[in-house]
Design a protein around this motif. Structure first.
Motif, PDB file in Angstrom:
ATOM      1  N   GLN A   1       0.826  -1.205   0.000  1.00 36.54           N
ATOM      2  CA  GLN A   1       0.000   0.000   0.000  1.00 36.54           C
ATOM      3  C   GLN A   1       0.863   1.259   0.000  1.00 36.54           C
ATOM      4  O   GLN A   1       0.602   2.212  -0.747  1.00 36.54           O
ATOM      5  CB  GLN A   1      -0.938  -0.028   1.205  1.00 36.54           C
ATOM      6  CG  GLN A   1      -2.031  -1.074   1.073  1.00 36.54           C
ATOM      7  CD  GLN A   1      -2.559  -1.556   2.405  1.00 36.54           C
ATOM      8  OE1 GLN A   1      -2.176  -1.052   3.465  1.00 36.54           O
ATOM      9  NE2 GLN A   1      -3.449  -2.542   2.370  1.00 36.54           N
ATOM     10  N   TYR A   2       1.891   1.275   0.840  1.00 36.60           N
ATOM     11  CA  TYR A   2       2.805   2.421   0.843  1.00 36.60           C
ATOM     12  C   TYR A   2       3.516   2.546  -0.500  1.00 36.60           C
ATOM     13  O   TYR A   2       3.698   3.659  -1.030  1.00 36.60           O
ATOM     14  CB  TYR A   2       3.827   2.275   1.969  1.00 36.60           C
ATOM     15  CG  TYR A   2       3.328   2.712   3.323  1.00 36.60           C
ATOM     16  CD1 TYR A   2       3.154   4.066   3.617  1.00 36.60           C
ATOM     17  CD2 TYR A   2       3.029   1.791   4.320  1.00 36.60           C
ATOM     18  CE1 TYR A   2       2.699   4.481   4.868  1.00 36.60           C
ATOM     19  CE2 TYR A   2       2.571   2.188   5.563  1.00 36.60           C
ATOM     20  CZ  TYR A   2       2.414   3.532   5.831  1.00 36.60           C
ATOM     21  OH  TYR A   2       1.949   3.933   7.056  1.00 36.60           O
ATOM     22  N   ALA A   3       3.950   1.423  -1.071  1.00 33.26           N
ATOM     23  CA  ALA A   3       4.644   1.456  -2.357  1.00 33.26           C
ATOM     24  C   ALA A   3       3.735   1.988  -3.462  1.00 33.26           C
ATOM     25  O   ALA A   3       4.170   2.769  -4.321  1.00 33.26           O
ATOM     26  CB  ALA A   3       5.158   0.058  -2.708  1.00 33.26           C
ATOM     27  N   GLN A   4       2.467   1.574  -3.447  1.00 30.32           N
ATOM     28  CA  GLN A   4       1.535   2.029  -4.487  1.00 30.32           C
ATOM     29  C   GLN A   4       1.293   3.533  -4.383  1.00 30.32           C
ATOM     30  O   GLN A   4       1.289   4.241  -5.403  1.00 30.32           O
ATOM     31  CB  GLN A   4       0.215   1.262  -4.364  1.00 30.32           C
ATOM     32  CG  GLN A   4      -0.744   1.457  -5.522  1.00 30.32           C
ATOM     33  CD  GLN A   4      -1.618   2.699  -5.359  1.00 30.32           C
ATOM     34  OE1 GLN A   4      -1.896   3.125  -4.248  1.00 30.32           O
ATOM     35  NE2 GLN A   4      -2.049   3.265  -6.469  1.00 30.32           N
ATOM     36  N   LEU A   5       1.098   4.035  -3.166  1.00 28.99           N
ATOM     37  CA  LEU A   5       0.865   5.470  -3.005  1.00 28.99           C
ATOM     38  C   LEU A   5       2.102   6.267  -3.400  1.00 28.99           C
ATOM     39  O   LEU A   5       2.004   7.281  -4.102  1.00 28.99           O
ATOM     40  CB  LEU A   5       0.473   5.781  -1.558  1.00 28.99           C
ATOM     41  CG  LEU A   5      -0.931   5.377  -1.127  1.00 28.99           C
ATOM     42  CD1 LEU A   5      -1.170   5.782   0.317  1.00 28.99           C
ATOM     43  CD2 LEU A   5      -1.988   5.991  -2.029  1.00 28.99           C
ATOM     44  N   TRP A   6       3.260   5.833  -2.942  1.00 26.92           N
ATOM     45  CA  TRP A   6       4.496   6.535  -3.288  1.00 26.92           C
ATOM     46  C   TRP A   6       4.715   6.531  -4.800  1.00 26.92           C
ATOM     47  O   TRP A   6       5.085   7.553  -5.386  1.00 26.92           O
ATOM     48  CB  TRP A   6       5.671   5.881  -2.576  1.00 26.92           C
ATOM     49  CG  TRP A   6       6.980   6.575  -2.804  1.00 26.92           C
ATOM     50  CD1 TRP A   6       7.931   6.270  -3.734  1.00 26.92           C
ATOM     51  CD2 TRP A   6       7.477   7.711  -2.079  1.00 26.92           C
ATOM     52  NE1 TRP A   6       8.994   7.130  -3.642  1.00 26.92           N
ATOM     53  CE2 TRP A   6       8.751   8.029  -2.644  1.00 26.92           C
ATOM     54  CE3 TRP A   6       6.995   8.491  -1.026  1.00 26.92           C
ATOM     55  CZ2 TRP A   6       9.516   9.084  -2.163  1.00 26.92           C
ATOM     56  CZ3 TRP A   6       7.768   9.537  -0.561  1.00 26.92           C
ATOM     57  CH2 TRP A   6       8.999   9.822  -1.130  1.00 26.92           C
ATOM     58  N   HIS A   7       4.501   5.392  -5.421  1.00 28.98           N
ATOM     59  CA  HIS A   7       4.661   5.250  -6.867  1.00 28.98           C
ATOM     60  C   HIS A   7       3.756   6.227  -7.606  1.00 28.98           C
ATOM     61  O   HIS A   7       4.181   6.898  -8.556  1.00 28.98           O
ATOM     62  CB  HIS A   7       4.326   3.810  -7.264  1.00 28.98           C
ATOM     63  CG  HIS A   7       4.693   3.459  -8.672  1.00 28.98           C
ATOM     64  ND1 HIS A   7       5.986   3.199  -9.067  1.00 28.98           N
ATOM     65  CD2 HIS A   7       3.928   3.329  -9.793  1.00 28.98           C
ATOM     66  CE1 HIS A   7       6.002   2.913 -10.360  1.00 28.98           C
ATOM     67  NE2 HIS A   7       4.767   2.995 -10.833  1.00 28.98           N
ATOM     68  N   ALA A   8       2.513   6.338  -7.162  1.00 28.07           N
ATOM     69  CA  ALA A   8       1.554   7.226  -7.827  1.00 28.07           C
ATOM     70  C   ALA A   8       1.892   8.690  -7.596  1.00 28.07           C
ATOM     71  O   ALA A   8       1.866   9.503  -8.536  1.00 28.07           O
ATOM     72  CB  ALA A   8       0.145   6.930  -7.326  1.00 28.07           C
ATOM     73  N   ILE A   9       2.239   9.069  -6.365  1.00 28.15           N
ATOM     74  CA  ILE A   9       2.504  10.476  -6.050  1.00 28.15           C
ATOM     75  C   ILE A   9       3.727  10.980  -6.808  1.00 28.15           C
ATOM     76  O   ILE A   9       3.697  12.045  -7.447  1.00 28.15           O
ATOM     77  CB  ILE A   9       2.692  10.654  -4.531  1.00 28.15           C
ATOM     78  CG1 ILE A   9       1.364  10.393  -3.803  1.00 28.15           C
ATOM     79  CG2 ILE A   9       3.205  12.049  -4.207  1.00 28.15           C
ATOM     80  CD1 ILE A   9       1.492  10.329  -2.296  1.00 28.15           C
ATOM     81  N   ILE A  10       4.829  10.229  -6.759  1.00 29.23           N
ATOM     82  CA  ILE A  10       6.046  10.666  -7.442  1.00 29.23           C
ATOM     83  C   ILE A  10       5.836  10.689  -8.953  1.00 29.23           C
ATOM     84  O   ILE A  10       6.356  11.568  -9.656  1.00 29.23           O
ATOM     85  CB  ILE A  10       7.225   9.750  -7.070  1.00 29.23           C
ATOM     86  CG1 ILE A  10       7.435   9.760  -5.554  1.00 29.23           C
ATOM     87  CG2 ILE A  10       8.499  10.208  -7.762  1.00 29.23           C
ATOM     88  CD1 ILE A  10       7.697  11.130  -4.970  1.00 29.23           C
ATOM     89  N   SER A  11       5.073   9.741  -9.483  1.00 27.46           N
ATOM     90  CA  SER A  11       4.790   9.728 -10.920  1.00 27.46           C
ATOM     91  C   SER A  11       4.001  10.961 -11.341  1.00 27.46           C
ATOM     92  O   SER A  11       4.257  11.536 -12.414  1.00 27.46           O
ATOM     93  CB  SER A  11       4.020   8.455 -11.295  1.00 27.46           C
ATOM     94  OG  SER A  11       4.779   7.302 -11.030  1.00 27.46           O
ATOM     95  N   LEU A  12       3.050  11.370 -10.529  1.00 28.94           N
ATOM     96  CA  LEU A  12       2.271  12.570 -10.846  1.00 28.94           C
ATOM     97  C   LEU A  12       3.151  13.815 -10.834  1.00 28.94           C
ATOM     98  O   LEU A  12       3.022  14.692 -11.706  1.00 28.94           O
ATOM     99  CB  LEU A  12       1.120  12.717  -9.849  1.00 28.94           C
ATOM    100  CG  LEU A  12      -0.019  11.698  -9.974  1.00 28.94           C
ATOM    101  CD1 LEU A  12      -0.942  11.767  -8.764  1.00 28.94           C
ATOM    102  CD2 LEU A  12      -0.806  11.928 -11.256  1.00 28.94           C
ATOM    103  N   VAL A  13       4.046  13.914  -9.861  1.00 27.99           N
ATOM    104  CA  VAL A  13       4.956  15.062  -9.799  1.00 27.99           C
ATOM    105  C   VAL A  13       5.870  15.086 -11.025  1.00 27.99           C
ATOM    106  O   VAL A  13       6.062  16.139 -11.653  1.00 27.99           O
ATOM    107  CB  VAL A  13       5.789  15.009  -8.498  1.00 27.99           C
ATOM    108  CG1 VAL A  13       6.853  16.103  -8.501  1.00 27.99           C
ATOM    109  CG2 VAL A  13       4.882  15.162  -7.280  1.00 27.99           C
ATOM    110  N   LEU A  14       6.438  13.920 -11.382  1.00 27.19           N
ATOM    111  CA  LEU A  14       7.317  13.871 -12.547  1.00 27.19           C
ATOM    112  C   LEU A  14       6.554  14.183 -13.830  1.00 27.19           C
ATOM    113  O   LEU A  14       7.091  14.829 -14.737  1.00 27.19           O
ATOM    114  CB  LEU A  14       7.971  12.491 -12.642  1.00 27.19           C
ATOM    115  CG  LEU A  14       8.973  12.303 -13.792  1.00 27.19           C
ATOM    116  CD1 LEU A  14      10.079  13.345 -13.726  1.00 27.19           C
ATOM    117  CD2 LEU A  14       9.550  10.902 -13.776  1.00 27.19           C
TER     118      LEU A  14
END
Length: 397
Positions: free
Chosen positions: A327-340
C-alpha cells in the motif's frame, strides 16, 4: 490534647491523597476490559487509541473449561476472541498458499490507504496535472513562442548523436505509455467505468496492466542510458546562477550564456533521474510483491534516528504487514509519478511549441548555428576550435 489530635488528623489527611495517587484505577475496570466512552470519542476524532487491551483479549486455551462443563467457551476462545486474533495477526493460521502474506487474513490498516487513494490522491493529483496545463496555456498566451532573434546562417551543428537520441526517445516513449496506463489505472474506476461500463473497462484495465508492467523495463534501461550519456554535462556551473537570475531569457530581451545544458535543462535532468529512480524502485517492489520491501526498513531507520520527533510526530508504523508494504509502495509510486508528469509537461512545452528550433535537436540531432549561439553560447564556443580544425582539414584536402 486537642493540638495532638489536630496533628494526627492532618497527617492522615496528607497520607490519604498520597495513597490515592499511588493507586491508579484501571481505566477499563468498569467496562470489564472493553473499550470506554473515551476510546470511542478519540476514534471519532481521528485520534490515536491504545488498543493493547484488544490485542491481549484473544482467549486463553489454558483456561478452557472441561468438555462436560455447560458454561464457558469451547476451546477457551470465543468467536470474538478468534476474530481479534486474526485482526492483529497473532492467530495460529494454516493455509494452502505459502508466502509472507498468506497468514494475514484481516488487514484493517488498509482502510486509510483506500480512503487516500479514493480521495486526496485523485483530487490533488488531478489538480496538479490540470493546473500545470492551464499555467502553460496562460504562459503561452502571454509570452508566445520564443523565436530565433538573429539572422539564420543556414549552417547546422550536431547537438546529439544517434545513440543519444535513441536513449531520449526510448525514455520519452516509455514514459508516455507508462503515464497513460498509470492514469487509466488510477482514474479509470472514477471516470471511465461510468462512461464505458464495467465489462469494457475490464478489458482496458487488463491490457493497461500488461503494458505498464512490461514497458517499465524499457523506461529503467533508458534512464540508465540517459544518466551515463549526460551526467557530465549536467553538473553545476557558474553560468547556471546567471541563467536562473535572468529567468533563462524568457522575460526581456537576450538569452543568458549557457553550456550544452542550461540551468533549466539541468533541473529537468536531475528531476527525471532522481524521481525516475524512485519510481523504478517502488515499481520493482510492486512487480515483486513481498520480496522487495522498502518502507518497513526505512521507517525503522527513521524512528531510530528520531526523525518523526523533529516535527512533533509519533514514530512511523513498524513493523509493517506485507500488505501495508504494498500500500505504501503504491501510493508513493503514484505520487512521485504525478509530480514527474507535471515536470515533463514543462519539458514537452519548451521542446515543442514553446521554443523555435528546440525540437530539431532531438528530431535530427542538428540545430541551427544561430539558435546555438543564442541559447547555448558557451557550448558553441567550446566547439569552435573543433569546427575550425575541420575547416582547415577540408581546405587541405
Amino acid at each position: 490534647m486537642f493540638r495532638l489530635l489536630a496533628v494526627i488528623a492532618l497527617l492522615f489527611g496528607l497520607i490519604g491523597p498520597l495513597s490515592a495517587q499511588e493507586t491508579v484505577p484501571e481505566p477499563r475496570a468498569e467496562t470489564g476490559g472493553a473499550q470506554t466512552l473515551d476510546d470511542i470519542l478519540r476514534r471519532q476524532n481521528a485520534q490515536k487509541v491504545d488498543d493493547e487491551f484488544r490485542r491481549r483479549n484473544i482467549g486463553d486455551p489454558e483456561a478452557a473449561p472441561a468438555l462436560s462443563s455447560p458454561l464457558g467457551t469451547l476451546g477457551g476462545a470465543s468467536d470474538a476472541d478468534m476474530w481479534r486474533a486474526l485482526r492483529y495477526d497473532v492467530a495460529d493460521v494454516t493455509t494452502l498458499q505459502r508466502g509472507p502474506a498468506a497468514r494475514t487474513l484481516i488487514q484493517d490498516g488498509g482502510m486509510w490507504w483506500l480512503q487516500v487513494r479514493r480521495g486526496p490522491l485523485l483530487v490533488y493529483g488531478g489538480g496538479l496535472l490540470v493546473g500545470t496545463l492551464v499555467l502553460l496555456l496562460i504562459f503561452y498566451l502571454l509570452r508566445g513562442r520564443m523565436r530565433i532573434e538573429g539572422r539564420r546562417t543556414g549552417r547546422t551543428i550536431t547537438r546529439f548523436k544517434a545513440i543519444e537520441r535513441f536513449a531520449h526517445w526510448l525514455l520519452a516513449g516509455s514514459f508516455i505509455v507508462l503515464g497513460l496506463t498509470g492514469l487509466i489505472s488510477l482514474f479509470g474506476r472514477k471516470l471511465l467505468i461510468p462512461v464505458f461500463g464495467l465489462e469494457a473497462f475490464s478489458t482496458v484495465a487488463i491490457v493497461t496492466k500488461w503494458l505498464h508492467n512490461n514497458i517499465s523495463w524499457a523506461f529503467m534501461i533508458a534512464l540508465v542510458m540517459v544518466f551515463v550519456f549526460w551526467v557530465a554535462h549536467n553538473l553545476p556551473h557558474p553560468s547556471d546562477v546567471k541563467w536562473l537570475l535572468r529567468g533563462g531569457g524568457m522575460f526581456g530581451g537576450g538569452h543568458p550564456p549557457a553550456k550544452k545544458f542550461n540551468a533549466g535543462q539541468k533541473l529537468v535532468f536531475w528531476a527525471v533521474i532522481l524521481l525516475g529512480t524512485s519510481i523504478s524502485l517502488s515499481g520493482l517492489s510492486l512487480l515483486f510483491p513481498f520480496e522487495f520491501n522498502l518502507f518497513g526498513h526505512t521507517f525503522s531507520a527513521l524512528n531510530d534516528w528520531g526523525v518523526p520527533g523533529w516535527f512533533g510526530q509519533d514514530p512511523l508504523p513498524y513493523p509493517l504487514a506485507p500488505q501495508e508494504e504494498m500500500q505504501y509502495a503504491q501510493l508513493w509510486h503514484a505520487i512521485i509519478s504525478l509530480v514527474l508528469t507535471a515536470v515533463i509537461f514543462f519539458h514537452i512545452y519548451i521542446g515543442t511549441v514553446g521554443m523555435e528550433g528546440a525540437f530539431d535537436a532531438m528530431a535530427s540531432g542538428e540545430v541551427e548555428e544561430q539558435w546555438a549561439r543564442e541559447h547555448h553560447s558557451l557550448w558553441l564556443k567550446d566547439l569552435e576550435p573543433t569546427r575550425e580544425d575541420r575547416i582547415r582539414r577540408s581546405k587541405r584536402a
